[in-house]
Design a protein around this motif. Sequence first.
Motif, mmCIF file in Angstrom:
data_model
loop_
_atom_site.group_PDB
_atom_site.id
_atom_site.type_symbol
_atom_site.label_atom_id
_atom_site.label_comp_id
_atom_site.label_asym_id
_atom_site.label_seq_id
_atom_site.Cartn_x
_atom_site.Cartn_y
_atom_site.Cartn_z
ATOM 1 N N GLN A 1 0.841 -1.190 0.000
ATOM 2 C CA GLN A 1 0.000 0.000 0.000
ATOM 3 C C GLN A 1 0.885 1.253 0.000
ATOM 4 N N PRO A 2 0.414 2.340 -0.607
ATOM 5 C CA PRO A 2 1.179 3.595 -0.560
ATOM 6 C C PRO A 2 1.331 4.101 0.872
ATOM 7 N N CYS A 3 2.380 4.863 1.096
ATOM 8 C CA CYS A 3 2.602 5.536 2.380
ATOM 9 C C CYS A 3 2.783 7.026 2.098
ATOM 10 N N HIS A 4 2.292 7.863 3.011
ATOM 11 C CA HIS A 4 2.258 9.304 2.778
ATOM 12 C C HIS A 4 2.766 10.032 4.013
ATOM 13 N N TRP A 5 3.680 10.977 3.810
ATOM 14 C CA TRP A 5 4.206 11.781 4.903
ATOM 15 C C TRP A 5 4.067 13.254 4.541
ATOM 16 N N LEU A 6 3.647 14.079 5.494
ATOM 17 C CA LEU A 6 3.578 15.520 5.314
ATOM 18 C C LEU A 6 4.639 16.184 6.194
ATOM 19 N N TYR A 7 5.257 17.227 5.670
ATOM 20 C CA TYR A 7 6.288 17.968 6.397
ATOM 21 C C TYR A 7 5.850 19.431 6.437
ATOM 22 N N GLU A 8 5.020 19.741 7.420
ATOM 23 C CA GLU A 8 4.438 21.071 7.524
ATOM 24 C C GLU A 8 4.907 21.756 8.796
ATOM 25 N N GLY A 9 4.844 23.085 8.793
ATOM 26 C CA GLY A 9 5.216 23.833 9.979
ATOM 27 C C GLY A 9 6.659 23.570 10.383
ATOM 28 N N GLU A 10 6.849 23.145 11.620
ATOM 29 C CA GLU A 10 8.198 22.902 12.121
ATOM 30 C C GLU A 10 8.851 21.684 11.475
ATOM 31 N N LYS A 11 8.037 20.816 10.869
ATOM 32 C CA LYS A 11 8.577 19.621 10.221
ATOM 33 C C LYS A 11 9.120 19.904 8.820
ATOM 34 N N ALA A 12 8.797 21.072 8.257
ATOM 35 C CA ALA A 12 9.284 21.415 6.921
ATOM 36 C C ALA A 12 10.812 21.414 6.920
ATOM 37 N N LEU A 13 11.400 20.788 5.909
ATOM 38 C CA LEU A 13 12.852 20.579 5.890
ATOM 39 C C LEU A 13 13.482 21.362 4.748
ATOM 40 N N PRO A 14 14.306 22.391 5.046
ATOM 41 C CA PRO A 14 14.978 23.135 3.981
ATOM 42 C C PRO A 14 16.232 22.397 3.492
ATOM 43 N N LEU A 15 16.442 22.399 2.194
ATOM 44 C CA LEU A 15 17.629 21.799 1.586
ATOM 45 C C LEU A 15 18.173 22.769 0.535
ATOM 46 N N GLU A 16 19.483 22.946 0.521
ATOM 47 C CA GLU A 16 20.107 23.881 -0.406
ATOM 48 C C GLU A 16 20.388 23.228 -1.758
ATOM 49 N N LYS A 17 20.472 24.060 -2.792
ATOM 50 C CA LYS A 17 20.839 23.546 -4.112
ATOM 51 C C LYS A 17 22.185 22.835 -4.040
ATOM 52 N N GLY A 18 22.235 21.617 -4.558
ATOM 53 C CA GLY A 18 23.453 20.823 -4.519
ATOM 54 C C GLY A 18 23.585 19.928 -3.308
ATOM 55 N N GLN A 19 22.732 20.126 -2.301
ATOM 56 C CA GLN A 19 22.789 19.296 -1.098
ATOM 57 C C GLN A 19 22.228 17.913 -1.396
ATOM 58 N N GLU A 20 22.809 16.873 -0.793
ATOM 59 C CA GLU A 20 22.311 15.513 -0.999
ATOM 60 C C GLU A 20 20.909 15.383 -0.433
ATOM 61 N N MET A 21 20.014 14.725 -1.229
ATOM 62 C CA MET A 21 18.651 14.476 -0.736
ATOM 63 C C MET A 21 18.323 12.995 -0.659
ATOM 64 N N GLY A 22 19.105 12.148 -1.295
ATOM 65 C CA GLY A 22 18.833 10.719 -1.239
ATOM 66 C C GLY A 22 19.846 9.940 -2.042
ATOM 67 N N ARG A 23 19.576 8.642 -2.164
ATOM 68 C CA ARG A 23 20.480 7.796 -2.950
ATOM 69 C C ARG A 23 19.765 6.523 -3.371
ATOM 70 N N PHE A 24 20.250 5.967 -4.467
ATOM 71 C CA PHE A 24 19.821 4.657 -4.940
ATOM 72 C C PHE A 24 20.860 3.628 -4.511
ATOM 73 N N ASN A 25 20.400 2.528 -3.975
ATOM 74 C CA ASN A 25 21.294 1.405 -3.714
ATOM 75 C C ASN A 25 21.188 0.478 -4.923
ATOM 76 N N MET A 26 22.018 0.710 -5.884
ATOM 77 C CA MET A 26 22.037 0.252 -7.275
ATOM 78 C C MET A 26 21.317 1.311 -8.112
ATOM 79 N N GLY A 27 21.479 1.293 -9.431
ATOM 80 C CA GLY A 27 21.128 2.450 -10.265
ATOM 81 C C GLY A 27 19.694 2.517 -10.714
ATOM 82 N N SER A 28 19.227 3.679 -11.135
ATOM 83 C CA SER A 28 17.850 3.796 -11.592
ATOM 84 C C SER A 28 17.623 5.121 -12.295
#
Length: 306
Positions: free
Chosen positions: A232-259
């Motif tokens: 089943q799908p899973c859904h997360w909201l990041y609102e208010g204090e949970k909002a997460l700022p990320l700068e241009k060029g900053q790592e946001m994730g990774r693939f364990n093997m390519g895609s």
Amino acid sequence: MASAAQHRLRDWLLSLYQYLLPQHTLSRLMYRLTRHRIAWLTGLQIRLFARIFGVNLEEAESSSPKDYPNFNAFFTRALGEGTRPIAGPADAVVSPVDGRISQLGPLTGNRLIQAKGWSYSLVDLLGGSETRAAPFQDGQFATLYLSPKDYHRIHMPLSGCLREMVYLPGRLFSVSPKTVNGIPNLFARNERVVSIFETEAGPLAMVLVGAIFVGSIETVWAGQITPPYRHQPCHWLYEGEKALPLEKGQEMGRFNMGSTVILILPPGVIHWQSSLQPESRILMGQTLGQLTTTVQVDAERQRASA
């Protein structure tokens, strides 16, 4: 000369066996194979992989196979400092990954191009939500394919604030060019993680698409999202204090093997680099496009009134 339809038929026939494969079982086996800690076997795996796929180990933060506790640590290796400079202009939208352009350009309504002559639904790609897809109608997209030899960390193309994340279960078809040309609606059928950011250009969707042997996706804020494989799908909201700022060029994730990574932006906010075409090679941090003048003016007004 063979037509596009003939090429699609050929690639579809060559991809038929993938419908029969136990895709998630094979991906679980690969997950274990790439995480064992048998030192001599890990070293052998890394050396063979680097030789077969032409990996440039000199770009890595560590070029010695002995420095990696398992194969996955090598596969998701960090690069040496300064290896991927982030394009300087403030209006630059940069590539989030090393890879090749699969497709890029405008959406037609809510349709994205998958391959020549084929398109698929934005609503389906983003999990069936008309509301989530609405800001991107008639917008712009870029699909970026990572080959096995590529750097597999994913970075921000623009500075933004995370607002929403959705995990969508699905198949694990290969995302190689031939399979993309052969299996309809592939990106909307495969397992994927959708992240929605608010940026100076408006909303930005980043879709991380899983594939066979690539059934492991993680983000810097949530860690490993898959496996476990969910039904089943899973859904997360990041609102208010949970909002997460990320700068241009900053790592946001990774693939364990390519895609594959798909970027989606609203209409009227970006001009893609005219030199970029399907199959163009691009590196993380290089310019994919420039924000339009209207977006820049609005952003400056917002900064001035803040």
